[in-house]
Design a protein around this motif. Structure first.
Motif, PDB file in Angstrom:
ATOM      1  N   GLY A  46      -6.764 -10.835   3.904  1.00  0.00           N
ATOM      2  CA  GLY A  46      -7.555 -10.242   4.990  1.00  0.00           C
ATOM      3  C   GLY A  46      -6.984 -10.668   6.324  1.00  0.00           C
ATOM      4  N   SER A  47      -6.104  -9.807   6.878  1.00  0.00           N
ATOM      5  CA  SER A  47      -5.491 -10.065   8.190  1.00  0.00           C
ATOM      6  C   SER A  47      -4.779 -11.419   8.260  1.00  0.00           C
ATOM      7  N   LYS A 105       0.860  -1.204   0.000  1.00  0.00           N
ATOM      8  CA  LYS A 105       0.000   0.000   0.000  1.00  0.00           C
ATOM      9  C   LYS A 105       0.897   1.257   0.000  1.00  0.00           C
ATOM     10  N   GLU A 152     -10.678 -11.170  -1.059  1.00  0.00           N
ATOM     11  CA  GLU A 152     -10.376 -10.394   0.139  1.00  0.00           C
ATOM     12  C   GLU A 152     -11.679  -9.853   0.724  1.00  0.00           C
ATOM     13  N   GLY A 174      -7.097  -5.460   7.208  1.00  0.00           N
ATOM     14  CA  GLY A 174      -6.511  -4.534   8.175  1.00  0.00           C
ATOM     15  C   GLY A 174      -7.271  -4.448   9.489  1.00  0.00           C
ATOM     16  N   HIS A 189      -8.253  -3.701  -6.019  1.00  0.00           N
ATOM     17  CA  HIS A 189      -8.182  -3.761  -4.547  1.00  0.00           C
ATOM     18  C   HIS A 189      -9.334  -2.949  -3.953  1.00  0.00           C
ATOM     19  N   GLY A 201      -1.323  -7.644   3.582  1.00  0.00           N
ATOM     20  CA  GLY A 201      -1.033  -6.222   3.751  1.00  0.00           C
ATOM     21  C   GLY A 201      -0.086  -6.017   4.926  1.00  0.00           C
ATOM     22  N   GLY A 202      -0.652  -5.824   6.112  1.00  0.00           N
ATOM     23  CA  GLY A 202       0.145  -5.474   7.300  1.00  0.00           C
ATOM     24  C   GLY A 202       1.336  -6.381   7.545  1.00  0.00           C
TER      25      GLY A 202
END
Ligand code: PEP
Length: 256
Positions: free
Chosen positions: A216-217, A13, A171, A177, A97, A238-239
């Motif tokens: 997703g997480s 991101k 997702e 997130g 996205h 992501g994270g």
């Protein structure tokens, strides 16, 4: 080993400029795994540094863009085109996205235009789809995913590319997130129904070749269970892709 191979993709991101990108790849523990691919989608500004970093370290990590403009050039201030990306060696693009849909107004028509253009220009596309929590609670998950995919499935260029240069990331928006991951059973059920939709429209051979990633997480504590599901072919992260330790831990969970 999974029939379609495994893809572990990180979506940075709007994080990690060139200095942080260089440090990430320096620190990332990476060893080649047969049948598995690692890919990172950095910001546009960090793409060249990311490519140089993986190439100079001899790490076989794919680098892709998080977005691109469907036109090849022109008066589109602030945008980046396919030929520009290819000039620096980028051949992968992430499209659809939920943040592009939510914050930048990308409709299914816009995403379709970008997908067709990317495929025509020789990119490999990872197309994201997913429902919101309200849609899931209203029992609309299947209808929403079908709506997000139907124009793509009906397009002859996309239909021909599924399973070769066009793959999917499921997702659920409520899991991105938030720390709320879909359970492996929920994710597998949705992935299996997506594959049935692909089979009904494209036929078994193409449908079986499409990688469907879950996003997703995803973290090192839930990835192994998700990956054990028959129709989950990897993760879009992501994270947990921002730190070399956590992304490396995800990679290590992929069976050799
Ligand atoms: C994403 O942005 O695609 C994503 C899945 O984020 P996170 O892993 O942080 O939920």
């Amino acid at each position: 080993m999974k029939p379609r191979g495994i893809l572990l993709a990180g979506n940075w991101k709007m994080n990690h400029g060139p200095t942080a990108a260089q440090e990430f790849f320096r620190a990332l523990p990476y060893s080649k795994k047969p049948g598995a691919t690692m890919r990172i989608y950095p910001s546009f500004l960090s793409l060249s540094t990311a490519l140089d970093s993986v190439n100079s370290a001899g790490k076989e990590i794919e680098i892709g863009a998080q977005n691109f403009h469907a036109e090849k050039s022109g008066a589109f201030t602030g945008e980046v085109s396919g030929p520009m990306l290819q000039e620096i060696g980028i051949h992968q693009v992430l499209l659809g996205h939920s943040e592009r849909r939510q914050y930048f107004g990308e409709t299914p028509a816009v995403i379709l235009k970008k997908t067709v253009s990317a495929l025509q220009q020789g990119f490999e596309v990872l197309l994201c789809i997913g429902e919101t929590l309200a849609e899931r609670n209203a029992g609309q998950t299947q209808a929403v995913l079908t709506h997000q995919l139907e124009s793509t499935l009906a397009d002859p260029i996309c239909a021909a590319a599924f399973g070769t240069s066009l793959h999917l990331a499921y997702e659920p928006v409520w899991a991105i997130g938030t720390g709320m991951t879909a359970t492996p059973a929920q994710a597998q059920e949705t992935h299996a129904s997506l594959r049935s939709l692909l089979t009904r429209t494209l036929g078994q051979t193409s449908a079986d070749a499409v990688q469907i990633l879950y996003g997703g997480s995803v973290t090192p504590s839930n990835f192994a269970e998700l990956l054990a599901c028959a129709d989950i072919d990897g993760g879009l992260v992501g994270g947990a892709s921002l730190k070399p330790e956590s992304f490396g831990a995800l990679w290590n969970l992929i069976p050799s």
